[in-house]
Design an enzyme around this catalytic site. Structure first.
Site: not given
Ligand code: CP3
Length: 344
Positions: A24, A28, A37, A74, A152
């Site tokens: 990640r 943010r 974003r 994502d 999901y």
């Molecule tokens: O930097 C990186 O790792 C690349 C980008 C990346 C994102 N999501 C961006 C993201 C990666 C590799 C993911 C994978 C992801 N997405 C996973 C597996 C990784 C892990 O953490 O176990 C999962 C379970 C998801 C599903 C998902 N996407 C969730 C549960 C959420 C909300 C989480 C939150 O913190 O709000 C997202 C949204 C998401 N994906 C964000 C980002 C940067 C935040 C959204 C935003 O900017 O508003």
């Protein structure tokens, strides 16, 4: 030897220092991410815009100094392009409007190449990153594991108990296997297209592995990941594959498969992972992400990990994703400490 330290490390070769990246890392905690974003509006718009997705992918390489870039996207774009309507609601996370409950719901979804060829914006993002990423940095492509994606698709959102999917696991395992098989077929082709677009290494996130009891883990998750590994390794043996199953201490003795790097989550002691898996797989991880709140706690962990791993067959990372309120300066400190303690 390749010109990328990260790739050499994935393949177990000796490197001048132990490379590092953060799960990640494009996200943010970076004000520069927040700005892009905001300009994208909706989170999915950012995923759908290759220029912006490329920009935020490169930010942690330039700002924090990681050795590998993970493409910004994502895991949920896969079920979305299979035909499931997806939204990201602020503060609540992802939501599918019509989760899969019956076989007829699954049958309506696109499978295989029909779904994988719709994810064009990811392939374009990869091509753009490739043009701009320094030669000595690696580009990581990724997918969610079939199980993690299925949670999901069945629950419709994140879950604390996974009771809907687990009810299916114990009362209608045939349907769960049918769902997992359909996802696996899409993911194989999705990863293949990511490789053809230019990624150097693959990571499969099994973020919700710990929801499955150890005796059922192979049947409902691991074996599907290994099916993807076998498919990719037969066609692209030079591309390293990293598996990250979160929270599977109870399964460590049973780990098998022709992948390269095992991602160790923060709840698994690194010394235990090394003892059980270190001769067969390079290990990635596993600092507890909340240590990033303290520079001292970070240094302490990085030094301890380096002593355990002896600078060999290791890639530094966090034991799960970086949190949004971590100071950027602390993230930089983590990266420079990894480089400092492991320099040969
Ligand atoms: O930097 C990186 O790792 C690349 C980008 C990346 C994102 N999501 C961006 C993201 C990666 C590799 C993911 C994978 C992801 N997405 C996973 C597996 C990784 C892990 O953490 O176990 C999962 C379970 C998801 C599903 C998902 N996407 C969730 C549960 C959420 C909300 C989480 C939150 O913190 O709000 C997202 C949204 C998401 N994906 C964000 C980002 C940067 C935040 C959204 C935003 O900017 O508003």
């Amino acid at each position: 030897m390749s010109n990328k330290i990260f790739i050499d490390a994935c393949l177990g070769k000796e490197t001048p220092y132990t490379p590092v990246w953060m799960m990640r890392q494009a996200g943010r905690y970076l004000p520069q991410y927040q700005k892009v974003r905001q300009s994208a509006g909706d989170f999915l718009n950012l995923c759908h815009d290759p220029k912006k997705a490329c920009e935020v992918s490169l930010q942690p390489v330039d700002i924090v100094g990681v050795d590998a870039c993970i493409m910004f996207s994502d895991i949920l774009v896969v079920p979305n392009e299979m035909g499931m309507e997806l939204s990201f609601i602020k503060g609540e996370g992802p939501k599918f409007s019509a989760p899969i409950a019956f076989e007829s719901d699954l049958d309506k979804l696109l499978g295989g190449d029909e779904a994988a060829s719709k994810i064009t914006y990811v392939y374009e993002t990869i091509r753009l990153i490739k043009e701009q990423l320094a030669e000595d940095k690696a580009l990581i492509g990724f997918t969610g594991s079939p199980w993690t994606l299925a949670t999901y698709m069945i629950e419709g959102q994140g879950s604390k108990t996974y009771n809907i999917c687990k009810k299916m696991m114990y009362t209608n395992p045939q349907l769960l296997h049918k769902i997992l098989t359909k996802i696996t077929e899409v993911v194989k082709l999705y990863m293949e297209k990511q490789i053809q677009s230019g990624i150097d290494v693959v990571q499969i996130f099994d973020s919700w592995a710990a929801a499955i009891e150890p005796s059922k883990y192979d049947e409902f998750s691991w074996k599907y990941m290994i099916e993807i590994v076998d498919y990719l390794k037969e066609k692209y043996p030079h591309i390293p594959v990293i598996l990250f199953p979160k929270g599977v201490v109870g399964f460590l003795d049973k780990v098998y498969g022709n992948f390269d790097v095992f991602g160790v989550d923060w709840s698994t002691p690194m010394a235990m992972a090394k003892e059980k898996l270190g001769d067969r797989y390079v290990l990635q991880g596993n600092m507890e992400p909340c240590r990033l709140y303290s520079k001292e706690a970070t240094t302490e962990s990085v030094e301890a990990l380096n002593i355990i791993m002896e600078g060999k067959r290791h890639i530094f990372n966090l034991g799960h994703g970086i949190l949004p309120d971590v100071p950027v300066d602390h993230a930089k400190h983590f990266i420079s400490e990894c480089h400092r303690v492991s320099a040969k």
